[in-house]
Design a protein around this motif. Structure first.
Motif, PDB file in Angstrom:
ATOM      1  N   LEU A 101       3.583  46.040 -37.772  1.00  0.00           N
ATOM      2  CA  LEU A 101       4.118  45.906 -39.130  1.00  0.00           C
ATOM      3  C   LEU A 101       4.908  44.613 -39.295  1.00  0.00           C
ATOM      4  O   LEU A 101       4.765  43.913 -40.304  1.00  0.00           O
ATOM      5  CB  LEU A 101       5.000  47.111 -39.475  1.00  0.00           C
ATOM      6  CG  LEU A 101       4.276  48.440 -39.641  1.00  0.00           C
ATOM      7  CD1 LEU A 101       5.282  49.581 -39.770  1.00  0.00           C
ATOM      8  CD2 LEU A 101       3.340  48.408 -40.830  1.00  0.00           C
ATOM      9  N   VAL A 102       5.726  44.285 -38.309  1.00  0.00           N
ATOM     10  CA  VAL A 102       6.510  43.048 -38.374  1.00  0.00           C
ATOM     11  C   VAL A 102       5.589  41.834 -38.327  1.00  0.00           C
ATOM     12  O   VAL A 102       5.766  40.872 -39.080  1.00  0.00           O
ATOM     13  CB  VAL A 102       7.562  42.997 -37.243  1.00  0.00           C
ATOM     14  CG1 VAL A 102       8.197  41.628 -37.146  1.00  0.00           C
ATOM     15  CG2 VAL A 102       8.622  44.064 -37.480  1.00  0.00           C
ATOM     16  N   ARG A 103       4.574  41.878 -37.478  1.00  0.00           N
ATOM     17  CA  ARG A 103       3.616  40.774 -37.393  1.00  0.00           C
ATOM     18  C   ARG A 103       2.903  40.576 -38.746  1.00  0.00           C
ATOM     19  O   ARG A 103       2.762  39.455 -39.227  1.00  0.00           O
ATOM     20  CB  ARG A 103       2.611  41.051 -36.283  1.00  0.00           C
ATOM     21  CG  ARG A 103       1.660  39.907 -35.987  1.00  0.00           C
ATOM     22  CD  ARG A 103       0.720  40.201 -34.821  1.00  0.00           C
ATOM     23  NE  ARG A 103       0.060  41.490 -34.926  1.00  0.00           N
ATOM     24  CZ  ARG A 103       0.318  42.555 -34.148  1.00  0.00           C
ATOM     25  NH1 ARG A 103       1.207  42.473 -33.190  1.00  0.00           N
ATOM     26  NH2 ARG A 103      -0.327  43.690 -34.317  1.00  0.00           N
ATOM     27  N   ASP A 104       2.484  41.680 -39.365  1.00  0.00           N
ATOM     28  CA  ASP A 104       1.823  41.585 -40.674  1.00  0.00           C
ATOM     29  C   ASP A 104       2.776  41.061 -41.748  1.00  0.00           C
ATOM     30  O   ASP A 104       2.387  40.279 -42.605  1.00  0.00           O
ATOM     31  CB  ASP A 104       1.255  42.938 -41.087  1.00  0.00           C
ATOM     32  CG  ASP A 104       0.040  43.329 -40.268  1.00  0.00           C
ATOM     33  OD1 ASP A 104      -0.483  42.482 -39.510  1.00  0.00           O
ATOM     34  OD2 ASP A 104      -0.382  44.498 -40.380  1.00  0.00           O
ATOM     35  N   LEU A 105       4.024  41.492 -41.686  1.00  0.00           N
ATOM     36  CA  LEU A 105       5.018  41.005 -42.647  1.00  0.00           C
ATOM     37  C   LEU A 105       5.225  39.504 -42.472  1.00  0.00           C
ATOM     38  O   LEU A 105       5.243  38.753 -43.451  1.00  0.00           O
ATOM     39  CB  LEU A 105       6.339  41.749 -42.460  1.00  0.00           C
ATOM     40  CG  LEU A 105       7.479  41.356 -43.391  1.00  0.00           C
ATOM     41  CD1 LEU A 105       7.110  41.641 -44.842  1.00  0.00           C
ATOM     42  CD2 LEU A 105       8.736  42.112 -43.008  1.00  0.00           C
ATOM     43  N   ASP A 106       5.346  39.056 -41.225  1.00  0.00           N
ATOM     44  CA  ASP A 106       5.508  37.622 -40.956  1.00  0.00           C
ATOM     45  C   ASP A 106       4.292  36.840 -41.428  1.00  0.00           C
ATOM     46  O   ASP A 106       4.417  35.765 -42.006  1.00  0.00           O
ATOM     47  CB  ASP A 106       5.748  37.371 -39.462  1.00  0.00           C
ATOM     48  CG  ASP A 106       7.111  37.842 -39.005  1.00  0.00           C
ATOM     49  OD1 ASP A 106       7.995  38.072 -39.868  1.00  0.00           O
ATOM     50  OD2 ASP A 106       7.298  37.993 -37.783  1.00  0.00           O
ATOM     51  N   GLY A 112       2.879  32.946 -48.098  1.00  0.00           N
ATOM     52  CA  GLY A 112       3.595  32.854 -49.368  1.00  0.00           C
ATOM     53  C   GLY A 112       3.750  34.171 -50.091  1.00  0.00           C
ATOM     54  O   GLY A 112       4.158  34.209 -51.246  1.00  0.00           O
ATOM     55  N   LEU A 113       3.440  35.269 -49.418  1.00  0.00           N
ATOM     56  CA  LEU A 113       3.616  36.585 -50.022  1.00  0.00           C
ATOM     57  C   LEU A 113       4.967  37.122 -49.609  1.00  0.00           C
ATOM     58  O   LEU A 113       5.465  36.844 -48.532  1.00  0.00           O
ATOM     59  CB  LEU A 113       2.518  37.538 -49.556  1.00  0.00           C
ATOM     60  CG  LEU A 113       1.084  37.102 -49.855  1.00  0.00           C
ATOM     61  CD1 LEU A 113       0.113  38.089 -49.247  1.00  0.00           C
ATOM     62  CD2 LEU A 113       0.860  36.988 -51.347  1.00  0.00           C
TER      63      LEU A 113
END
Length: 126
Positions: A101-106, A112-113
């Motif tokens: 989840l953190v990797r996807d958020l980063d 730019g999202l």
């Protein structure tokens, strides 16, 4: 549905499974301290209450969300397990979920999202 059957069904559908043993609270405790010995759900919840300010199943305001990397390392030290039957105690694959989840958020930030401002969403004010 039994755990083994649920894991088989999820695997057949291409769905990952995050399992903690003896309970989800082991993942919460690993945010604070190492814990690598067998325990039951009651003793983990009692420890979270007495040492870390939990009330019932409520997280304290001071919960160290940002320290998830420490929890990941502590979970990984207990070793990986393929959840076919009940996993070893203690054990959690929540670390895999949290890291993903953190990797996807980063990745989203790099593109730019931002939270709540993905494609097809109304960006709202500022």
């Amino acid at each position: 549905m039994r755990l083994e059957a649920a894991c088989d069904r999820a695997r057949a559908l291409g769905i990952g499974v995050a399992i903690s043993s003896p309970c989800f609270e082991i993942w919460l405790l690993w945010h604070y301290e190492d814990w690598a010995r067998w325990s039951d759900a009651r003793s983990l919840l009692d420890r979270l209450k007495s040492r870390h300010g939990f009330t019932g199943k409520n997280l304290p305001r001071s919960f160290p969300y940002a320290d998830y990397q420490h929890a990941v390392r502590r979970a990984e030290r207990c070793g990986p397990a393929e959840p076919v039957h009940a996993p070893p105690n203690p054990h959690s694959t929540i670390c895999v979920l949290a890291s993903g989840l953190v990797r996807d958020l980063d990745r989203g930030r790099d593109q730019g999202l931002d939270r709540g401002r993905g494609p097809g969403r109304d960006p709202g004010p500022g």
